[in-house]
Design a protein around this motif. Structure first.
Motif, short mmCIF file in Angstrom:
data_model
loop_
_atom_site.label_atom_id
_atom_site.label_comp_id
_atom_site.label_asym_id
_atom_site.label_seq_id
_atom_site.Cartn_x
_atom_site.Cartn_y
_atom_site.Cartn_z
N GLY A 1 0.77 -1.23 0.00
CA GLY A 1 0.00 0.00 0.00
C GLY A 1 0.81 1.28 0.00
N GLY A 2 2.12 1.20 -0.17
CA GLY A 2 2.93 2.41 -0.22
C GLY A 2 3.21 3.04 1.13
N THR A 3 2.82 2.37 2.21
CA THR A 3 3.09 2.86 3.56
C THR A 3 4.21 2.03 4.17
OG1 THR A 3 0.80 3.58 3.87
CG2 THR A 3 2.07 3.16 5.85
N ASP A 4 5.16 2.71 4.80
CA ASP A 4 6.30 2.02 5.40
C ASP A 4 6.10 1.75 6.89
OD1 ASP A 4 7.96 2.09 3.00
OD2 ASP A 4 8.02 4.26 3.37
N LEU A 5 5.49 2.71 7.58
CA LEU A 5 5.30 2.61 9.03
C LEU A 5 3.89 3.06 9.40
CD1 LEU A 5 8.64 4.36 10.05
CD2 LEU A 5 8.18 1.91 10.19
N ILE A 6 3.37 2.49 10.45
CA ILE A 6 2.11 2.96 11.02
C ILE A 6 2.37 3.27 12.48
CG2 ILE A 6 -0.26 2.37 11.65
CD1 ILE A 6 -0.37 0.61 9.15
N ALA A 7 2.02 4.49 12.89
CA ALA A 7 2.19 4.90 14.28
C ALA A 7 0.82 5.12 14.90
CB ALA A 7 3.00 6.19 14.36
N LEU A 8 0.68 4.68 16.14
CA LEU A 8 -0.53 4.96 16.91
C LEU A 8 -0.21 6.11 17.85
CD1 LEU A 8 -1.87 1.41 17.78
CD2 LEU A 8 -2.48 2.90 15.89
N VAL A 9 -0.98 7.17 17.72
CA VAL A 9 -0.81 8.35 18.56
C VAL A 9 -1.97 8.37 19.53
CG1 VAL A 9 -0.79 10.87 18.57
CG2 VAL A 9 0.43 9.61 16.78
N ARG A 10 -1.66 8.49 20.81
CA ARG A 10 -2.70 8.54 21.83
C ARG A 10 -2.46 9.79 22.69
NH1 ARG A 10 -4.98 3.41 21.41
NH2 ARG A 10 -3.53 1.80 20.77
N VAL A 11 -3.46 10.66 22.69
CA VAL A 11 -3.36 11.93 23.42
C VAL A 11 -4.67 12.17 24.18
CG1 VAL A 11 -1.68 12.98 21.85
CG2 VAL A 11 -4.11 13.25 21.40
N ARG A 12 -4.63 13.08 25.14
CA ARG A 12 -5.81 13.38 25.94
C ARG A 12 -6.69 14.45 25.31
NH1 ARG A 12 -6.01 10.56 30.33
NH2 ARG A 12 -4.13 9.87 31.38
N GLU A 13 -6.10 15.40 24.62
CA GLU A 13 -6.83 16.51 24.04
C GLU A 13 -6.72 16.48 22.52
OE1 GLU A 13 -8.55 18.73 25.88
OE2 GLU A 13 -7.93 17.73 27.74
N ASP B 1 -6.43 18.93 20.44
CA ASP B 1 -5.38 19.84 19.96
C ASP B 1 -3.99 19.24 20.04
OD1 ASP B 1 -7.29 21.73 19.37
OD2 ASP B 1 -6.98 22.87 21.23
N ASP B 2 -3.80 18.26 20.92
CA ASP B 2 -2.49 17.63 21.06
C ASP B 2 -2.11 16.81 19.83
OD1 ASP B 2 -2.27 18.73 23.58
OD2 ASP B 2 -2.99 16.92 24.60
N ILE B 3 -3.10 16.40 19.05
CA ILE B 3 -2.80 15.62 17.83
C ILE B 3 -1.91 16.43 16.90
CG2 ILE B 3 -3.80 14.59 15.75
CD1 ILE B 3 -6.20 13.79 17.49
N ALA B 4 -2.24 17.69 16.71
CA ALA B 4 -1.42 18.55 15.83
C ALA B 4 -0.02 18.70 16.38
CB ALA B 4 -2.08 19.92 15.67
N ASP B 5 0.12 18.83 17.70
CA ASP B 5 1.45 18.95 18.29
C ASP B 5 2.29 17.71 18.02
OD1 ASP B 5 0.77 21.42 19.35
OD2 ASP B 5 0.20 20.58 21.30
N VAL B 6 1.69 16.54 18.17
CA VAL B 6 2.44 15.30 17.98
C VAL B 6 2.76 15.07 16.51
CG1 VAL B 6 2.39 12.78 18.24
CG2 VAL B 6 1.50 14.26 20.07
N ILE B 7 1.77 15.22 15.63
CA ILE B 7 1.99 14.88 14.23
C ILE B 7 2.77 15.97 13.50
CG2 ILE B 7 0.87 14.31 12.03
CD1 ILE B 7 -1.37 13.03 13.84
N ALA B 8 2.25 17.18 13.50
CA ALA B 8 2.93 18.26 12.78
C ALA B 8 4.19 18.73 13.52
CB ALA B 8 1.98 19.43 12.57
N GLY B 9 4.13 18.72 14.84
CA GLY B 9 5.24 19.26 15.61
C GLY B 9 6.36 18.28 15.89
#
Length: 93
Positions: A37-49, A51-59
């Motif tokens: 499928g053209g994907t090399d890695l899959i990461a699971l991100v778990r956050v409480r808020e 807005d934290d998703i943007a911090d983890v992924i983009a930041g």
């Protein structure tokens, strides 16, 4: 808890190093090396808020050397055997 599934395209010559760096990233609970499928890695991100998703992924994730592209999916509800077992457990342990 908010869960995001992040599909990651990584530089071919540094997939292992990228996976290790991602696994050490705050907010990332798991990293899987995958094929197809053209994907090399899959990461699971778990956050409480949310807005934290943007911090983890983009930041953080997008700034790891070797990360070429990401696609993020936000989980609405989890369905798993583990969840079903705990939902119906009688507490007789």
């Amino acid at each position: 808890m908010i869960t995001a599934i992040v599909l990651i395209d990584a530089a071919t010559d540094s997939i292992g190093e990228v996976a290790t760096a991602l696994a050490d990233t705050e907010g990332v609970s798991e990293v899987y090396s995958v094929a197809g499928g053209g994907t090399d890695l899959i990461a699971l991100v778990r956050v409480r808020e949310f807005d934290d998703i943007a911090d983890v992924i983009a930041g953080r994730i997008n700034k790891v050397p070797g990360v070429l592209d990401t696609k993020t999916h936000i989980a609405f509800r989890a369905y798993s055997q583990h969840d079903l077992e705990s939902a119906f457990a009688l507490g007789l342990d």
